[in-house]
Design an enzyme around this catalytic site. Structure first.
Site, short mmCIF file in Angstrom:
data_model
loop_
_atom_site.label_atom_id
_atom_site.label_comp_id
_atom_site.label_asym_id
_atom_site.label_seq_id
_atom_site.Cartn_x
_atom_site.Cartn_y
_atom_site.Cartn_z
N PHE A 172 -12.57 96.98 -17.80
CA PHE A 172 -12.57 97.86 -18.44
C PHE A 172 -11.21 99.19 -17.81
CE2 PHE A 172 -16.01 100.65 -16.29
CZ PHE A 172 -15.40 101.27 -15.92
N LYS A 196 -9.27 87.41 -21.47
CA LYS A 196 -10.20 87.68 -21.99
C LYS A 196 -10.71 89.25 -21.38
CE LYS A 196 -14.59 88.52 -21.20
NZ LYS A 196 -14.62 90.19 -22.23
N GLU A 199 -14.61 93.61 -23.03
CA GLU A 199 -14.57 94.17 -24.49
C GLU A 199 -15.07 95.31 -24.90
OE1 GLU A 199 -16.25 92.59 -22.20
OE2 GLU A 199 -18.17 93.40 -21.78
N ARG A 200 -14.63 95.72 -23.79
CA ARG A 200 -15.01 97.62 -23.89
C ARG A 200 -13.44 98.35 -23.91
NH1 ARG A 200 -19.07 99.35 -19.46
NH2 ARG A 200 -18.29 97.76 -18.40
N SER A 249 -16.29 93.65 -11.27
CA SER A 249 -17.59 94.40 -10.48
C SER A 249 -17.69 92.72 -9.58
CB SER A 249 -18.72 94.24 -11.26
OG SER A 249 -19.62 93.59 -12.00
N CYS A 304 -10.77 101.64 -8.99
CA CYS A 304 -11.45 100.45 -7.57
C CYS A 304 -10.93 100.89 -5.89
CB CYS A 304 -11.00 98.99 -7.93
SG CYS A 304 -9.24 98.43 -7.85
N GLU A 404 -21.22 101.30 -4.84
CA GLU A 404 -20.14 101.97 -5.91
C GLU A 404 -20.56 102.91 -7.28
OE1 GLU A 404 -17.80 99.04 -7.97
OE2 GLU A 404 -15.47 99.61 -7.20
P1 NAD Z 1 -17.43 94.14 -15.26
O1 NAD Z 1 -17.67 92.89 -14.51
O2 NAD Z 1 -18.44 94.31 -15.96
O3 NAD Z 1 -16.36 93.06 -16.41
C1 NAD Z 1 -15.16 92.88 -16.18
C2 NAD Z 1 -14.81 91.84 -17.13
O4 NAD Z 1 -16.26 90.72 -16.31
C3 NAD Z 1 -15.24 92.10 -18.68
O5 NAD Z 1 -14.76 91.46 -18.85
C4 NAD Z 1 -16.77 91.47 -18.87
O6 NAD Z 1 -16.90 90.78 -19.99
C5 NAD Z 1 -17.17 90.00 -17.84
N1 NAD Z 1 -18.83 90.14 -17.47
C6 NAD Z 1 -19.21 91.93 -16.62
N2 NAD Z 1 -20.17 91.30 -16.47
C7 NAD Z 1 -20.35 89.97 -16.13
C8 NAD Z 1 -21.39 88.80 -16.18
N3 NAD Z 1 -22.93 88.98 -15.51
N4 NAD Z 1 -20.79 87.70 -16.33
C9 NAD Z 1 -19.84 87.18 -16.34
N5 NAD Z 1 -18.85 88.10 -16.70
C10 NAD Z 1 -19.09 88.95 -17.04
O7 NAD Z 1 -16.24 95.00 -14.51
P2 NAD Z 1 -16.11 96.58 -15.14
O8 NAD Z 1 -17.38 97.74 -15.72
O9 NAD Z 1 -15.48 96.63 -16.35
O10 NAD Z 1 -14.61 97.08 -14.05
C11 NAD Z 1 -15.26 97.93 -13.45
C12 NAD Z 1 -15.55 97.75 -11.81
O11 NAD Z 1 -14.40 95.80 -11.78
C13 NAD Z 1 -15.52 97.89 -10.69
O12 NAD Z 1 -17.02 97.95 -10.26
C14 NAD Z 1 -14.23 98.41 -10.76
O13 NAD Z 1 -14.57 98.40 -8.65
C15 NAD Z 1 -13.92 96.64 -10.07
N6 NAD Z 1 -12.48 96.48 -10.40
C16 NAD Z 1 -11.63 95.87 -8.77
C17 NAD Z 1 -10.84 96.14 -8.92
C18 NAD Z 1 -10.14 95.52 -8.37
O14 NAD Z 1 -8.63 94.98 -7.96
N7 NAD Z 1 -10.53 95.40 -6.65
C19 NAD Z 1 -9.55 96.64 -10.10
C20 NAD Z 1 -10.78 97.65 -11.66
C21 NAD Z 1 -11.64 97.54 -11.47
#
Ligand code: NAD
Length: 521
Positions: A172, A196, A199-200, A249, A304, A404
């Protein structure tokens, strides 16, 4: 034309700011070049983080819709991959121009759905746009290698060829930049793509699809499906999807890496982080503190590459009161309000999690020298706001250090020497980014040589490389081999075919088969 479509979209997103909303628009799917309404019965309400009013409803795509998206990408691959490389490159030339012209409109959607300030949202689009610009040099990037006369009259050539249908799953926090790390690189190389988005906040990605149509990208080359776990599992399991790019994440990243790999797919997973900013006593104080505050609290800490941990070395510990004063001066408000430094966090749940982590730090002995948990933002009382918060005297065993936080919370730690700082950072499981503030070149070199983190800044707080390089987070922040964008992104989305060919100059006709092992002499 396009301006009008975007204007309409912008009007619908601006609905999120009004008090009275009659009909909330649904977010569409993007399949085979068309925006289609999902037939699902399962919808996710998307709230403006500053007001918690519903902005749009996001469908959890049905299995049939997701199948259709992949089928459309598979069909498009047949022709798209055979087009000349110049034709694909021209789409990117047009696309970069169109994105630039519509940057403000896309930024507005980001602010409405994600909460960040308009200026920051434009940065979100711009950092993605730079990847599209880099894709405009694919004719050099996709070059293979040749070596003539490996043996007499024998040459080997290598080609970098597309994989087929690729997929992207995005978080997101950068709703424009991160999709743009994925589908432009994948498609300019001849692949097709199914995205994909989070969704947020999928609105920015949908606008990018309108702009892609405008750029003349053929239908089916990029498709967008929506949803959460089911959509992710679908992508991990579908046999026609050859590669998955994930950013988000740890929990989701590890899961997708394992499930996708088990199914024989290439996976790159960028995950969480805990980035340390080391402040040396010889640093330019003004510069170091400003950079630290900007990198800790910008985007409400939901980056991140946020510098979420300040490590003060020796005498630099005396600067803490100045740091607190700077953080206190930051203006927290809805992202579209001019002069705002940072906006709300993504959801009430995220706010609760952040506040709980702050409390856990206090309970474990840290001092909360600036507490933004009870902030009130006039006019936006229902928003998910957290003010700038600073925890000092944090130790590595505390939960607020180990996890984090992903909010506007800076934790500070004190160490005696540069060696201690390096040891602390290298002991942390994450390796996304780090920075050192110093005016001493020898100190900087010692730090960059000994630190085990993939992206290092020297007097640069958020050292995310431009797309001629790659995003090189390491250790716990990354799973996979090839990183996002740059040369590594080209590697990720291509497979190498080598052709070894023999054409005898002397054009001899062999009278007898050679049966011994070819030794290539
Ligand atoms: P998230 O993992 O909750 O969501 C990311 C994607 O994964 C979404 O499309 C979501 O629908 C899907 N998803 C969520 N939970 C899932 C699960 N249990 N099983 C399968 N799919 C799932 O992450 P977020 O909250 O949207 O983003 C924040 C996180 O992303 C932070 O940890 C941040 O550090 C990380 N991030 C990392 C980078 C990088 O380049 N290292 C860049 C941006 C964000």
């Amino acid at each position: 034309g396009q301006g009008l479509v975007l204007a309409n979209r912008a009007r619908s997103v601006s609905a999120g700011w009004s008090r009275s909303m009659s009909a909330v628009p649904n977010t569409k799917l993007f399949i085979n070049g068309k925006f289609v309404e999902s037939k699902t019965t399962d919808w996710i309400d998307l709230h403006n983080p500053a007001t918690n009013e519903v902005v749009t409803r996001v469908p959890k795509s049905t299995q049939a819709e997701m199948q259709e998206a992949v089928a459309s990408a598979k069909e498009a691959f047949k022709t798209w991959s055979k087009l000349s490389i110049l034709t694909r490159q021209q789409v990117m030339f047009r696309y970069q121009d169109i994105i630039r012209k519509n940057m403000k409109e896309v930024a507005k959607s980001i602010t409405t759905e994600q909460g960040k300030t308009l200026v920051d949202a434009e940065g979100d689009v711009l950092r993605g746009l730079q990847v599209v610009e880099h894709c405009c040099s694919v004719t050099s990037l996709q070059l293979g290698e040749t070596l003539p006369n490996i043996s007499k009259d024998l040459d080997t050539l290598s080609y970098r060829l597309p994989l087929g249908v690729t997929a992207g799953i995005t978080p997101f926090n950068f709703p424009a930049m991160i999709p743009l790390w994925m589908f432009p690189v994948a498609t300019v190389l001849g692949n097709t793509s199914v995205i994909k988005p989070s969704e947020r906040d999928p609105g920015a990605c949908m606008m990018l699809m309108e702009l892609l149509n405008e750029a003349g990208c053929p239908p089916g080359v990029v498709n967008v499906i929506h949803g959460a776990h089911d959509a992710v599992n679908f992508i991990c399991d579908h046999p026609d999807i050859k590669a998955i790019s994930f950013v988000g994440s740890d929990q989701a990243g590890k899961y997708i890496y394992e499930r996708g790999s088990r199914n024989g797919k290439r996976v790159q997973s960028n995950m969480g982080a805990k980035n340390h900013g080391v402040v040396m006593p010889d640093a330019n104080k003004e510069n170091a503190l400003n950079q630290l505050v900007g990198a800790a609290f910008g985007a409400a800490g939901q980056r991140c590459m946020a510098l979420s941990t300040a490590v003060f070395v020796g005498e630099a510990q005396k600067w803490l009161p100045d740091l607190v004063a700077r953080a206190k001066a930051l203006k927290v408000n809805a992202g579209h309000v001019p002069g705002t430094d940072f906006g709300p966090v993504i959801s009430p749940q995220a706010k609760k999690r952040i506040c709980d982590l702050v409390q856990s730090g206090i309970d474990e002995g840290a001092k909360c020298v600036l507490d933004g948990r009870d902030i009130q933002v006039p006019g936006y009382e229902k928003g998910n706001f957290v003010g700038a918060t600073i925890l000092t005297d944090v130790t590595p065993s505390m939960k607020c250090y180990k996890e984090e936080i992903f909010g506007p919370v800076l934790i500070t730690m004190n160490v005696d020497t540069l060696d201690d700082a390096v040891e602390l950072i290298n002991s942390n499981p994450y390796g996304n980014g780090t920075a050192i503030f110093t005016t001493n070149g020898a100190t900087a070199r010692k730090f960059t040589n000994n630190i085990d983190v993939g992206q290092v800044g020297v007097n640069v707080p958020i050292p995310v490389p431009l797309p001629m390089f790659s995003f090189t987070g390491s250790r716990g922040s990354f799973l996979g081999d090839a990183h996002f964008y740059g040369k590594q992104g080209i590697n990720f989305y291509t497979q190498v075919k080598t052709v070894t060919q023999l054409w005898r100059e002397s054009d001899v006709t062999h009278s007898k088969a050679a049966v011994s092992m070819p030794v290539m002499q």
